[in-house]
Write a protein that holds these residues in place. Structure first.
Motif, PDB file in Angstrom:
ATOM      1  N   ILE A  58      30.705 -26.903  -8.434  1.00  0.00           N
ATOM      2  CA  ILE A  58      30.484 -25.586  -8.454  1.00  0.00           C
ATOM      3  C   ILE A  58      29.473 -25.287  -9.613  1.00  0.00           C
ATOM      4  O   ILE A  58      29.369 -25.592 -10.671  1.00  0.00           O
TER       5      ILE A  58
ATOM      6  N   LYS B  94      27.696 -23.240 -12.264  1.00  0.00           N
ATOM      7  CA  LYS B  94      28.244 -22.562 -13.382  1.00  0.00           C
ATOM      8  C   LYS B  94      28.266 -20.996 -13.342  1.00  0.00           C
ATOM      9  O   LYS B  94      29.237 -20.204 -13.585  1.00  0.00           O
TER      10      LYS B  94
ATOM     11  N   ILE C 281      30.974 -18.889 -11.415  1.00  0.00           N
ATOM     12  CA  ILE C 281      32.242 -18.508 -11.979  1.00  0.00           C
ATOM     13  C   ILE C 281      32.114 -17.118 -12.825  1.00  0.00           C
ATOM     14  O   ILE C 281      33.137 -16.438 -13.004  1.00  0.00           O
ATOM     15  N   GLU C 282      31.192 -17.160 -13.412  1.00  0.00           N
ATOM     16  CA  GLU C 282      30.688 -16.165 -14.314  1.00  0.00           C
ATOM     17  C   GLU C 282      30.729 -14.820 -13.640  1.00  0.00           C
ATOM     18  O   GLU C 282      30.808 -13.737 -14.393  1.00  0.00           O
ATOM     19  N   LEU C 283      30.221 -14.773 -12.444  1.00  0.00           N
ATOM     20  CA  LEU C 283      29.813 -13.649 -11.943  1.00  0.00           C
ATOM     21  C   LEU C 283      30.829 -13.102 -11.050  1.00  0.00           C
ATOM     22  O   LEU C 283      30.966 -11.722 -10.601  1.00  0.00           O
TER      23      LEU C 283
ATOM     24  N   TYR D  38      41.732 -23.528 -10.403  1.00  0.00           N
ATOM     25  CA  TYR D  38      40.662 -22.429 -10.731  1.00  0.00           C
ATOM     26  C   TYR D  38      41.280 -21.463 -11.553  1.00  0.00           C
ATOM     27  O   TYR D  38      40.811 -21.077 -12.443  1.00  0.00           O
TER      28      TYR D  38
ATOM     29  N   ALA E 281      41.375 -23.081 -15.046  1.00  0.00           N
ATOM     30  CA  ALA E 281      40.179 -23.085 -15.484  1.00  0.00           C
ATOM     31  C   ALA E 281      39.577 -21.700 -15.973  1.00  0.00           C
ATOM     32  O   ALA E 281      39.011 -21.595 -16.944  1.00  0.00           O
TER      33      ALA E 281
ATOM     34  N   HIS F 210      41.046 -19.375 -17.092  1.00  0.00           N
ATOM     35  CA  HIS F 210      41.914 -18.970 -18.195  1.00  0.00           C
ATOM     36  C   HIS F 210      41.147 -19.014 -19.628  1.00  0.00           C
ATOM     37  O   HIS F 210      41.256 -18.526 -20.595  1.00  0.00           O
ATOM     38  N   ILE F 211      40.031 -20.033 -19.702  1.00  0.00           N
ATOM     39  CA  ILE F 211      39.229 -20.032 -20.783  1.00  0.00           C
ATOM     40  C   ILE F 211      38.190 -18.883 -20.990  1.00  0.00           C
ATOM     41  O   ILE F 211      37.383 -19.105 -21.758  1.00  0.00           O
ATOM     42  N   LEU F 212      38.212 -18.451 -19.878  1.00  0.00           N
ATOM     43  CA  LEU F 212      37.053 -17.488 -19.717  1.00  0.00           C
ATOM     44  C   LEU F 212      37.256 -16.056 -19.816  1.00  0.00           C
ATOM     45  O   LEU F 212      38.573 -15.715 -19.306  1.00  0.00           O
ATOM     46  N   THR F 213      36.775 -15.327 -20.955  1.00  0.00           N
ATOM     47  CA  THR F 213      36.985 -13.847 -21.086  1.00  0.00           C
ATOM     48  C   THR F 213      36.690 -13.095 -19.840  1.00  0.00           C
ATOM     49  O   THR F 213      35.447 -13.151 -19.543  1.00  0.00           O
ATOM     50  N   PRO F 214      37.568 -12.122 -19.301  1.00  0.00           N
ATOM     51  CA  PRO F 214      37.179 -11.437 -18.074  1.00  0.00           C
ATOM     52  C   PRO F 214      35.910 -10.408 -18.427  1.00  0.00           C
ATOM     53  O   PRO F 214      36.086 -10.040 -19.443  1.00  0.00           O
ATOM     54  N   ALA F 215      35.150 -10.307 -17.618  1.00  0.00           N
ATOM     55  CA  ALA F 215      33.808  -9.424 -17.696  1.00  0.00           C
ATOM     56  C   ALA F 215      34.315  -8.109 -18.190  1.00  0.00           C
ATOM     57  O   ALA F 215      33.704  -7.190 -18.743  1.00  0.00           O
TER      58      ALA F 215
ATOM     59  N   THR G 231      41.048  -9.294 -14.106  1.00  0.00           N
ATOM     60  CA  THR G 231      40.944 -10.689 -14.400  1.00  0.00           C
ATOM     61  C   THR G 231      40.812 -11.042 -12.770  1.00  0.00           C
ATOM     62  O   THR G 231      41.554 -10.756 -11.944  1.00  0.00           O
TER      63      THR G 231
ATOM     64  N   LEU H  45      43.375 -20.005 -25.272  1.00  0.00           N
ATOM     65  CA  LEU H  45      41.820 -20.492 -24.918  1.00  0.00           C
ATOM     66  C   LEU H  45      41.349 -19.234 -24.388  1.00  0.00           C
ATOM     67  O   LEU H  45      39.931 -19.051 -24.343  1.00  0.00           O
ATOM     68  N   GLN H  46      42.024 -18.402 -24.057  1.00  0.00           N
ATOM     69  CA  GLN H  46      41.407 -16.955 -23.256  1.00  0.00           C
ATOM     70  C   GLN H  46      40.287 -16.168 -24.179  1.00  0.00           C
ATOM     71  O   GLN H  46      39.323 -15.617 -23.362  1.00  0.00           O
TER      72      GLN H  46
ATOM     73  N   ILE I 187      37.388 -17.258 -25.344  1.00  0.00           N
ATOM     74  CA  ILE I 187      36.318 -17.769 -25.540  1.00  0.00           C
ATOM     75  C   ILE I 187      35.196 -16.969 -24.583  1.00  0.00           C
ATOM     76  O   ILE I 187      35.486 -16.783 -23.689  1.00  0.00           O
TER      77      ILE I 187
ATOM     78  N   LYS J 293      32.637 -16.111 -21.941  1.00  0.00           N
ATOM     79  CA  LYS J 293      32.063 -17.041 -20.925  1.00  0.00           C
ATOM     80  C   LYS J 293      30.700 -17.798 -21.214  1.00  0.00           C
ATOM     81  O   LYS J 293      30.489 -18.966 -20.885  1.00  0.00           O
TER      82      LYS J 293
ATOM     83  N   GLU K  49      28.815 -22.066 -21.181  1.00  0.00           N
ATOM     84  CA  GLU K  49      27.609 -22.493 -20.311  1.00  0.00           C
ATOM     85  C   GLU K  49      26.481 -23.081 -20.956  1.00  0.00           C
ATOM     86  O   GLU K  49      25.694 -23.978 -20.390  1.00  0.00           O
TER      87      GLU K  49
END
Lengths: 327, 327
Positions: free
Chosen positions: A187, A189, A192-194, A217, A220, A222-227, A232, B184-185, B187, B189, B193
């Motif tokens: 996938i 990068k 997932i960001e968008l 997914y 995974a 979980h480690i990203l802050t929602p935009a 979420t 972890l949340q 972090i 995005k 990357e």
């Protein structure tokens, strides 16, 4: 024989009446490189502006084989059966290179392409991504003026095309293929960001595997802050082929719309998109005029080469080129 | 009394001889907004250009509390003990706002700041991120000419500062705090990357927890395609406080250098960075001149407002502004 004079007022009237031929003609105007066509397109868009903005704008991306066409066809038919009018556009920056287009082969959406309440337009061919983007954005506005209340913009996700599609829609959906562990590795990068919504497609083949993928997914993500703090990105499973899960998908699109309308984020996203788009066009044209200036053109290649070789500081190089431009 | 005339040749000679005062003076020149200082800085950089490029350029980012200063101090002292000369610079776009600076309080690196083989420079204050970036990039070149073979660029990661730091270094390291599952949340995005290396810091407090975090990140990274096929970002645990794991960290920095030098990616990354940097400066100055043009300035606010309100198509707005500029 001279070309017939364009009657913009007539085209506007027929487009607003929902005539498909008029919509197709208007999009062709927008796509044309002829100066008189471009002027006519600008006038038409200006007139139609008050009638635009009414659609739910949905971006859909996925690698080749993710099932985009099948899913859009199933979703589109379900929506028209439910009383919606659905337009499908495409952004494919590669279409100019191989002469094809992701939606070029309309037979891939056989049912939808003959549906009177659907309108399918292949990716405009040729030109840089910026040009393709402008045409697709303006085609979207024309579809809205023609009364389509759902506009789906499809992209295969080559280069920056996902970013530009995400920046012209209200919600961006990523179609993924089931896979586990290392198979997820493919996938991109940026995807997932968008994405506002992730869909593990082709769940009919092996529902348990699709469910495992969805869980992977979700973990995974979980480690990203929602935009946006209020949203979420959900991870769903679906099958474009059987239609299973597409009602849930559309339910999430509607929920996204409700949440983001209530908090003002949807209107703000559109305003920001439009302002960014205006400035992107301004900056592109400035950069174009800069590079085209003879004094700059004479220096560019040697100057950039010296910078790349580490012989000239970037700041000195920028100064040299700007001086040649008269700044 | 007039200011003393700058003797650039003398400054160059003393800087190349490794005089710290000369390096500090040269960076002050680069940071100055005075036109004569800027001209002198350009001349100095041009002369020094053949002596630049020799350092391992390491970017380090992390949220406040991730232990950046402690880690850089421990790593820096270990490197100088090993015969390296280490310069530490900072990019902090927020420093102009609150008058502070991430490295402003040098007591946070007490040992390193008194080490004769180390040079610490706080973030240049004021100005937009573009300005801060230019100053830091040029300070990095000056440090290289002064014989520093390791340059560490620190950023707290506000706004786009991580992206600009990643775009001026050979390897970008993210310092993370141990946490599990939902923790972890937090972090950003973009961080995941950009990082070539992820370090779970503060592992001394609870090694098992740090190890679990590292495993979670490794699993999460699985869904992302590495930026370069030859390098999958490793996830390490370390303690800036005790120094544990910093030898492994530096070993990975060296391994990255070896792999990316052998395959040509390091040289290509630097050439691309320099060319992008030149064009970024050109485009910034073009946009600045555009907005400053009286005919444009008179229209901008009303035009952008109309676009944001959905009253004017972005393309028509861009045309209007470009016409006012004479394009």
């Amino acid at each position: 024989m001279s070309a017939p004079v364009l009657d913009i007022a007539d085209l506007e009237r027929r487009l607003l009446a929902g005539e498909r031929a008029a919509l197709a003609r208007a999009i062709t105007l927008v796509e044309s490189r002829r100066a008189d066509h471009q002027a006519a397109a600008r006038e038409l868009l200006q007139r139609l502006m008050p009638r635009t903005g009414g659609a739910q704008r949905v971006g859909i991306t996925g690698v080749p084989g993710a099932g985009k066409s099948t899913t859009i066809e199933s979703l589109g038919c379900a929506l028209t059966a439910d009383g919606h009018r659905v337009a499908v556009l495409a952004v494919d920056p590669s279409s100019g290179r191989h002469g094809g287009s992701i939606l070029g082969d309309k037979t891939r959406m056989e049912r939808l392409s003959t549906d009177p309440n659907a309108f399918i337009r292949p990716s405009p061919s040729g030109g840089a991504l910026g040009g393709v983007t402008r045409k697709t954005r303006e085609a979207m506005l024309l579809c809205e003026a023609a009364g389509f209340d759902v506009v789906i913009v499809e992209t295969v996700g080559v280069g920056q095309s996902e970013t530009v599609v995400a920046d012209m829609v209200d919600i961006f959906v990523a179609l993924l293929i089931p896979g586990g562990g290392d198979e997820l590795q493919g996938i991109k990068k940026g995807l997932i960001e968008l994405a506002d919504l992730l869909v593990i497609n082709k769940a009919d083949a092996d529902p348990a595997k699709a469910e495992r993928s969805a869980r992977d997914y979700r973990n995974a993500l979980h480690i990203l802050t929602p935009a946006h703090p209020d949203w979420t990105p959900p991870v769903l499973t679906a099958s474009g082929l059987t239609g299973a899960g597409l009602d849930t998908l559309w339910g999430q699109v509607q929920r996204h719309r409700e949440v983001m309308t209530a908090n003002g984020a949807r209107a703000a996203r559109r305003a920001d998109q439009d302002a960014r788009w205006m400035w992107a066009m301004v900056n592109d044209r400035l950069a174009e005029a800069f590079r085209a200036a003879p004094a700059v053109a004479a220096l560019v290649s040697e100057t950039e080469g010296a910078v790349r070789a580490g012989d000239l500081p970037a700041s000195a190089a920028a100064d040299r080129l700007l001086k040649a431009f008269g700044l």
